[in-house]
Design a protein around this motif. Structure first.
Motif: not given
Length: 155
Positions: A122-146
């Motif tokens: 649930a987004l209770e702020g800007p989406v960018e702040s949530y993506v930033e908190r899981v950036l390590g997961f995204i960058e190493d390919g463990r997680v994909r953002v939908v």
């Protein structure tokens, strides 16, 4: 200003629904739209879609919810509507990534729901702040953002 100290019921209860329908056709139904975060509040002031000022002062054991009928009389009704909520989908690559992501989201105290293997945040702020908190997961390919989605409030 109208003071609300109790809730009448839910708008889709048959008896209430009939009366609300009548008032809606007469142009006498007003909506008080609140963000989901305000549902936990017991005291607040806001304006309806028609500009009427509403003050809410509920007892501690009463909670606001989507479609709560705040005011109903022969000439007017006010019904609460929860704003649409945005959700960010995070798709883990595998079960190990899902466990790590779930642990991380829990530590961040994010409000989540599950759609199959996808974690919806649930987004209770800007989406960018949530993506930033899981950036390590995204960058190493463990997680994909939908892409975020909007969903009407329930209750």
């Amino acid at each position: 200003m109208q003071l609300i100290t109790s809730l009448i019921g839910k708008a889709d209860e048959p008896a209430l629904h009939r009366e609300l329908h009548r008032l809606e056709h007469a142009g006498k139904l007003e909506w008080l739209v609140l963000p989901r975060n305000d549902l936990a509040r017991r005291r607040l002031r806001a304006a309806t879609d028609k500009g009427s000022e509403i003050a809410i002062a509920l007892p501690r054991d009463t909670a606001l919810y989507d479609k709560a009928v705040l005011l109903l009389n022969r000439d007017r009704a006010v019904v609460l509507r929860v704003e649409a909520e945005e959700w960010l989908g995070l798709q883990p690559r595998d079960p190990a990534a899902a466990l790590a992501l779930g642990y991380h989201a829990g530590n961040l105290h994010w409000r989540v729901r599950f759609e199959g293997a996808r974690l919806m945040v649930a987004l209770e702020g800007p989406v960018e702040s949530y993506v930033e908190r899981v950036l390590g997961f995204i960058e190493d390919g463990r997680v994909r953002v939908v892409e975020p989605e909007r969903q009407r409030g329930g209750g």
